[in-house]
Design a protein around this motif. Structure first.
Motif, mmCIF file in Angstrom:
data_model
loop_
_atom_site.group_PDB
_atom_site.id
_atom_site.type_symbol
_atom_site.label_atom_id
_atom_site.label_comp_id
_atom_site.label_asym_id
_atom_site.label_seq_id
_atom_site.Cartn_x
_atom_site.Cartn_y
_atom_site.Cartn_z
ATOM 1 N N PRO A 176 27.181 9.905 -59.732
ATOM 2 C CA PRO A 176 26.249 10.846 -59.100
ATOM 3 C C PRO A 176 24.828 10.312 -58.996
ATOM 4 C CG PRO A 176 26.846 11.628 -61.283
ATOM 5 C CD PRO A 176 27.740 10.463 -60.986
ATOM 6 N N THR B 205 35.067 16.125 -59.741
ATOM 7 C CA THR B 205 34.494 15.034 -58.949
ATOM 8 C C THR B 205 34.302 15.467 -57.506
ATOM 9 O OG1 THR B 205 35.646 13.441 -60.341
ATOM 10 C CG2 THR B 205 34.782 12.629 -58.262
ATOM 11 N N SER C 194 34.036 18.452 -56.393
ATOM 12 C CA SER C 194 32.985 19.476 -56.347
ATOM 13 C C SER C 194 31.601 18.851 -56.364
ATOM 14 C CB SER C 194 33.093 20.420 -57.551
ATOM 15 O OG SER C 194 34.383 20.904 -57.694
ATOM 16 N N SER C 195 31.446 17.797 -57.194
ATOM 17 C CA SER C 195 30.113 17.194 -57.275
ATOM 18 C C SER C 195 29.776 16.472 -55.972
ATOM 19 C CB SER C 195 29.999 16.258 -58.482
ATOM 20 O OG SER C 195 30.836 15.144 -58.327
ATOM 21 N N THR D 265 26.579 17.899 -52.972
ATOM 22 C CA THR D 265 25.479 17.112 -52.409
ATOM 23 C C THR D 265 25.356 17.326 -50.899
ATOM 24 O OG1 THR D 265 26.979 15.233 -52.269
ATOM 25 C CG2 THR D 265 25.475 15.288 -54.132
ATOM 26 N N THR E 70 20.318 19.971 -56.351
ATOM 27 C CA THR E 70 21.445 19.073 -56.105
ATOM 28 C C THR E 70 21.684 18.149 -57.296
ATOM 29 O OG1 THR E 70 20.727 19.095 -53.824
ATOM 30 C CG2 THR E 70 22.450 17.540 -54.384
ATOM 31 N N GLY F 176 22.926 20.056 -60.240
ATOM 32 C CA GLY F 176 24.328 20.421 -60.051
ATOM 33 C C GLY F 176 25.250 19.256 -60.336
ATOM 34 N N ALA F 177 24.935 18.077 -59.723
ATOM 35 C CA ALA F 177 25.782 16.892 -59.920
ATOM 36 C C ALA F 177 25.808 16.490 -61.394
ATOM 37 C CB ALA F 177 25.271 15.738 -59.066
ATOM 38 N N PHE G 30 28.052 18.844 -63.451
ATOM 39 C CA PHE G 30 29.470 18.476 -63.318
ATOM 40 C C PHE G 30 29.782 17.248 -64.182
ATOM 41 C CE2 PHE G 30 29.367 20.810 -59.146
ATOM 42 C CZ PHE G 30 30.277 21.781 -59.538
ATOM 43 N N ALA G 31 28.839 16.275 -64.205
ATOM 44 C CA ALA G 31 29.057 15.063 -65.001
ATOM 45 C C ALA G 31 29.147 15.402 -66.486
ATOM 46 C CB ALA G 31 27.931 14.060 -64.753
#
Lengths: 206, 94
Positions: free
Chosen positions: A200, B25, B27-28, B32, B40, B43-44, B47-48
């Motif tokens: 990411p 993954t 979803s992340s 974006t 953003t 959020g990412a 998820f990580a």
């Protein structure tokens, strides 16, 4: 009973081995953690440049590599269960799949980096210095250092797993003595964890 | 010592964890593409963090290990978090 058992075996203490592996993993986490802090500070200071530079990276290749590593993490975790179930053939197969997926990851990385090099994007290149801002150069510097160090860990992890496979084939690792296999799994999951953050931070900036 | 029973994790648990990781993954990646500006990144990263928890808890066997290993891992992450907070206190209030 207990003593004869101990006399036959050389020193084997799976719990201590596992603690040792975890302590090593902590040093790795802090090594990459330091790099992540450097990344965050530079991103905070060069917000726009990082967004511009990240557009050069291919999200699709990054996503494929994420899936590859996640699947390989599952197969090596399954290998620990398989060895406990005394199914050594399946254990070898699962470890083999893990190594194969590691190779796929490295292959992707090779083409990805190769494409960047072709376009003149590599640390210290004249093209980079002339056409990009300071912040963008920083982004690419961090990209090459962090994914490069991660790729080095993939290579070391592969060698570790192959070593475990050899020991397994020679019956040095079995259902009563498998901490080395477990530790190679821990190492491989660490490599996966680092990628979970690299993906990411480098590929998903839009 | 060696008589200690080891927990054998069934394969299907690993398959479920992998499916959850793949879902997170995608979803992340999806998040974006939505215009959320500064959220953003948050959020990412969220998820990580969830993915990290899943990998450590199931794949790295923290769920099945003795509690002191969990405690050690928690302590290292706490240390890392403190270093991040101190670094950003410095940069945000310069």
């Amino acid at each position: 009973m207990e003593q004869t058992l101990h006399a036959q075996h050389d020193h084997y203490d799976p719990e201590a081995s596992k603690i040792g592996m975890w302590l090593f993993i902590f040093t790795e986490l802090l090594l990459f953690g330091g790099l992540f802090i450097i990344y965050s500070v530079y991103r905070y200071l060069n917000h726009e440049a990082f967004h511009l530079a990240a557009a050069e990276l291919d999200t699709f290749i990054g996503a494929v590599n994420t899936v590859v590593l996640l699947v390989s993490s599952m197969t090596i975790a399954m290998a620990t269960s398989a060895v406990q179930l005394k199914n050594y053939r399946l254990t070898l197969l699962l470890l083999g799949i893990t190594v194969f997926l590691a190779l796929v990851f490295l292959g992707n990385k090779y083409f990805e980096w190769g494409k960047k090099f072709e376009h003149g994007i590599y640390p210290g290149s004249d093209y980079l210095k002339e056409n990009f801002s300071q912040g963008e150069i920083l982004f690419f510097g961090l990209y090459f250092v962090m994914t490069g160090l991660h790729a080095l860990h993939i290579i070391i992890g592969m060698i570790f797993i192959i070593w475990v496979m050899v020991k397994l084939a020679r019956k040095k690792i079995h259902s009563e003595r498998y901490v080395l296999l477990e530790n190679s799994g821990l190492y491989w999951h660490l490599v996966d964890l680092i990628w979970i953050f690299l993906f990411p931070l480098f590929y998903l900036i839009t | 010592m060696s008589n200690e029973k080891h927990h054998i994790v069934p394969f299907r648990i690993y398959v479920w964890v992998l499916l959850a990781l793949l879902l997170l993954t995608s979803s992340s990646i999806a998040i974006t593409h939505i215009e959320l500006r500064e959220y953003t990144v948050a959020g990412a990263l969220l998820f990580a963090v969830i993915k990290t928890f899943l990998v450590m808890y199931y794949f790295m066997h923290l769920k099945f290990d003795k509690p002191y290993i969990r405690l050690m891992v928690g302590a290292v992450f706490a240390l890392f978090l403190i270093v991040i907070i101190i670094t950003f206190l410095d940069y945000l209030y310069r």
